[in-house]
Motif scaffolding. Structure first.
Motif, short mmCIF file in Angstrom:
data_model
loop_
_atom_site.label_atom_id
_atom_site.label_comp_id
_atom_site.label_asym_id
_atom_site.label_seq_id
_atom_site.Cartn_x
_atom_site.Cartn_y
_atom_site.Cartn_z
N ASP A 72 0.83 -1.21 0.00
CA ASP A 72 0.00 0.00 0.00
C ASP A 72 0.86 1.26 0.00
O ASP A 72 0.57 2.23 -0.72
N THR A 73 1.91 1.25 0.82
CA THR A 73 2.78 2.43 0.89
C THR A 73 3.48 2.65 -0.45
O THR A 73 3.61 3.79 -0.91
N GLY A 74 3.94 1.58 -1.07
CA GLY A 74 4.58 1.70 -2.37
C GLY A 74 3.62 2.25 -3.42
O GLY A 74 3.98 3.15 -4.19
N GLY A 75 2.40 1.72 -3.45
CA GLY A 75 1.40 2.21 -4.40
C GLY A 75 1.06 3.67 -4.19
O GLY A 75 0.96 4.46 -5.14
N ASN A 76 0.91 4.05 -2.92
CA ASN A 76 0.60 5.46 -2.62
C ASN A 76 1.76 6.38 -3.01
O ASN A 76 1.53 7.48 -3.53
N SER A 77 2.98 5.94 -2.77
CA SER A 77 4.14 6.76 -3.12
C SER A 77 4.25 6.94 -4.63
O SER A 77 4.52 8.05 -5.13
N GLY A 78 4.03 5.86 -5.37
CA GLY A 78 4.07 5.96 -6.82
C GLY A 78 2.97 6.84 -7.37
O GLY A 78 3.18 7.61 -8.32
N SER A 79 1.78 6.75 -6.76
CA SER A 79 0.65 7.57 -7.21
C SER A 79 0.91 9.05 -6.99
O SER A 79 0.57 9.89 -7.82
N GLN A 80 1.53 9.39 -5.85
CA GLN A 80 1.86 10.79 -5.58
C GLN A 80 2.76 11.35 -6.67
O GLN A 80 2.53 12.45 -7.21
N LEU B 224 13.54 1.30 0.26
CA LEU B 224 13.82 1.00 -1.14
C LEU B 224 12.54 0.99 -1.99
O LEU B 224 12.53 1.39 -3.15
N THR B 225 11.44 0.53 -1.40
CA THR B 225 10.16 0.49 -2.13
C THR B 225 9.70 1.90 -2.46
O THR B 225 9.25 2.17 -3.59
N VAL B 226 9.80 2.81 -1.50
CA VAL B 226 9.38 4.20 -1.75
C VAL B 226 10.24 4.83 -2.84
O VAL B 226 9.72 5.52 -3.73
N ILE B 227 11.55 4.57 -2.80
CA ILE B 227 12.45 5.13 -3.82
C ILE B 227 12.08 4.59 -5.20
O ILE B 227 11.92 5.36 -6.17
N CYS B 228 11.92 3.27 -5.30
CA CYS B 228 11.57 2.67 -6.60
C CYS B 228 10.20 3.14 -7.08
O CYS B 228 10.00 3.41 -8.27
N ALA B 229 9.24 3.24 -6.15
CA ALA B 229 7.89 3.63 -6.53
C ALA B 229 7.86 5.05 -7.10
O ALA B 229 7.18 5.32 -8.09
N LYS B 230 8.58 5.96 -6.48
CA LYS B 230 8.59 7.34 -6.96
C LYS B 230 9.32 7.47 -8.30
O LYS B 230 8.94 8.28 -9.14
N THR C 151 0.26 1.30 -9.30
CA THR C 151 0.08 0.45 -8.12
C THR C 151 0.39 -1.00 -8.45
O THR C 151 1.06 -1.70 -7.67
N THR C 152 -0.09 -1.48 -9.60
CA THR C 152 0.15 -2.88 -9.99
C THR C 152 1.63 -3.16 -10.16
O THR C 152 2.15 -4.18 -9.69
N ILE C 153 2.33 -2.24 -10.83
CA ILE C 153 3.77 -2.42 -11.05
C ILE C 153 4.54 -2.35 -9.73
O ILE C 153 5.41 -3.18 -9.46
N VAL C 154 4.21 -1.37 -8.91
CA VAL C 154 4.93 -1.18 -7.66
C VAL C 154 4.67 -2.33 -6.69
O VAL C 154 5.56 -2.71 -5.91
N ASP C 155 3.47 -2.91 -6.72
CA ASP C 155 3.19 -4.07 -5.87
C ASP C 155 4.17 -5.19 -6.15
O ASP C 155 4.73 -5.81 -5.21
#
Length: 478
Positions: free
Chosen positions: A345-353, A425-431, A457-461
């Motif tokens: 969820d955090t990764g998806g939210n970070s990527g969406s931002q 690392l997830t937040v960095i990759c997601a953004k 979200t699908t990719i970041v998951d």
């Protein structure tokens, strides 16, 4: 009696700190409904002629079809065209099918050409044939010309009703021309100076004319530094020009720099609303629809939504495949399972931002593909700050809540380290993914909004799971 009620409403509004436009608007709609129920047609007709055309159109829309046609026929020729232009395509179609050829001809005579073209694009073929049959030859030629322009281009939204002047004319002669032809023009505030072969030479405003001496020549007071667009320019780019240059109208020229029409600010407002709605629907993984939600059928909504849902469901199988491949690791350290939803969820939210910010910047023209390195570097720095803060908060949450309060013995310092490092690392990759994908889509001439929340979200998951189990296997030796 109605006047007294409206006066009371105004006084009450003033007592409460100012007039409440919305309540007065609703009151006028209710008053017109009451007049119709009481069969006081004369008073209803007078009120329809006085209220704003949007309010009159809204009142008609709320009526049953047979009453809508009856009330519409009460309007004068000029008023009828104004109200007709404010109606949606289904109401326009019903009215066209309910009136005579003569009445339809009167509407076409009074409608601005851009409103006529908009109507033609929405109506079914059989109705379009009738309209084209009744329209004057000159109008038919113009309609066919406009309909040949690419969809969502400046040519498709422009109007040919503008004021054109010659640079050798005096101010006095110019005012005489404006008075003579201005009543049928979309706007008289901005006038366009053209040569004998219709080449655009300059613009002059009514303010310029009023402040100049009546014997002054247009060539001496016109502005020859003209902001213009071409017939094939995208309507979204045209709306951006209005915003950048604070325009009321912009001239549209063809490939030979001949003035063929203008786009006015009211047309651009419609474009902005349409583009914003379309982007919101695409970002929510919905096929855009031109019809209002209330008037869209269930099957049509289903057709707009189900392809995206199916695509996202199939793409989500990659997440399941990743979980299945690490099934043995989960069996050894089952405690890892409880942190998977939080990380995804955090990764998806970070990527969406990141994606929403970049998509908005692309639509406003603030960034372009050439800025991708600068954008990625900025998002990496933001991601390190956000990821570090989230990792620290996650560590406190794991140790205080999961280990102490819930007493889970499997939550060790090493497990907490795995989760926190994965979070960073997830937040960095997601953004990074969230900012790159919209820019790549824009580079490929796709709508960047396609690369919004659902796809990100699908990719970041999938990425977050790969990072999680890779770190877990390395640190926990599972």
């Amino acid at each position: 009696m109605a006047d007294m009620e409206e006066l009371d409403a105004l006084e009450a509004a003033e007592d409460s700190g100012g007039p409440d436009f919305e309540s007065l608007h609703e009151q006028r709609i209710e008053e017109m409904s009451s007049l119709l129920e009481a069969r006081r047609m004369k008073q209803l007709q007078e009120m329809l002629e006085e209220v704003d055309e949007f309010e009159a159109a809204e009142f008609l829309t709320e009526l049953p079809p047979h009453q809508m046609a009856m009330v519409f026929r009460m309007l004068s020729k000029e008023r009828g065209a104004e109200v007709f232009a404010e109606l949606d395509a289904p109401e326009q179609e019903y009215i066209i099918n309910s009136i005579t050829d003569s009445e339809l001809g009167n509407i076409l005579d009074e409608l601005y050409l851009d409103d006529t073209v908009d109507m033609m694009e929405e109506l079914p073929a059989n109705v379009v044939k009738r309209v084209m049959r009744i329209a004057t030859p000159d109008t038919r030629v113009l309609i066919n010309q406009y309909l040949k322009y690419p969809e969502n281009s400046a040519g498709s939204i422009m109007t040919a009703e503008y004021i054109d002047l010659k640079k050798y004319m005096s101010v006095k002669e110019s005012f005489a021309r404006i008075r003579r032809i201005g009543a049928d023009r979309e706007t008289i505030y901005t006038c366009f100076v053209t040569s004998k072969d219709r080449k655009l030479e300059g613009i002059v405003t009514v303010k310029d004319l009023i402040l100049a001496d009546e014997d002054a020549v247009i060539e001496d007071i016109m502005d020859d530094n003209v902001i213009f667009c071409t017939t094939t320019d995208d309507q979204e780019d045209v709306s951006g020009m209005f915003s950048d240059y604070d325009l009321l109208a912009i001239p549209v020229v063809d490939r030979e720099s001949r003035l063929v029409g203008i786009v006015t600010v009211d047309d651009v407002m419609d474009v902005m609303e349409q583009e914003a709605t379309e982007d919101m629907e695409i970002m929510a993984a919905i096929t855009p629809s031109d019809r209002p939600y209330i008037k869209t059928g269930v099957l049509e909504i289903w057709k707009n939504r189900i392809p995206w849902l199916l695509l996202l469901m199939v793409s989500a199988t990659f997440t399941g495949m990743i979980l299945a491949s690490f099934e043995d690791a989960l069996a050894v350290q089952a405690v890892l399972t409880i942190f998977i939803p939080m990380l995804m969820d955090t990764g998806g939210n970070s990527g969406s931002q990141a994606s929403v910010t970049v998509i908005r910047s692309l639509s406003l023209g603030d960034v372009e593909f050439g800025d991708i390195a600068q954008v990625v570097w900025k998002e990496i720095r933001v991601a390190v700050l956000c990821g570090g803060t989230l990792a620290a908060a996650t560590f406190c949450k794991i140790m205080l809540v999961d280990r102490l309060l819930m007493g889970n013995p499997g939550v060790t310092l090493l497990v907490a380290a795995v989760v926190c490092l994965t979070m960073l690392l997830t937040v960095i990759c997601a953004k990074i993914v969230g900012c790159i994908l919209p820019m790549l889509a824009d580079r490929l001439k796709l709508d960047p909004a396609v690369m919004a929340s659902p796809f990100i979200t699908t990719i970041v998951d999938a990425i977050s799971l790969l990072i999680y189990f890779t770190i877990a296997k390395a640190l926990l030796h599972i």
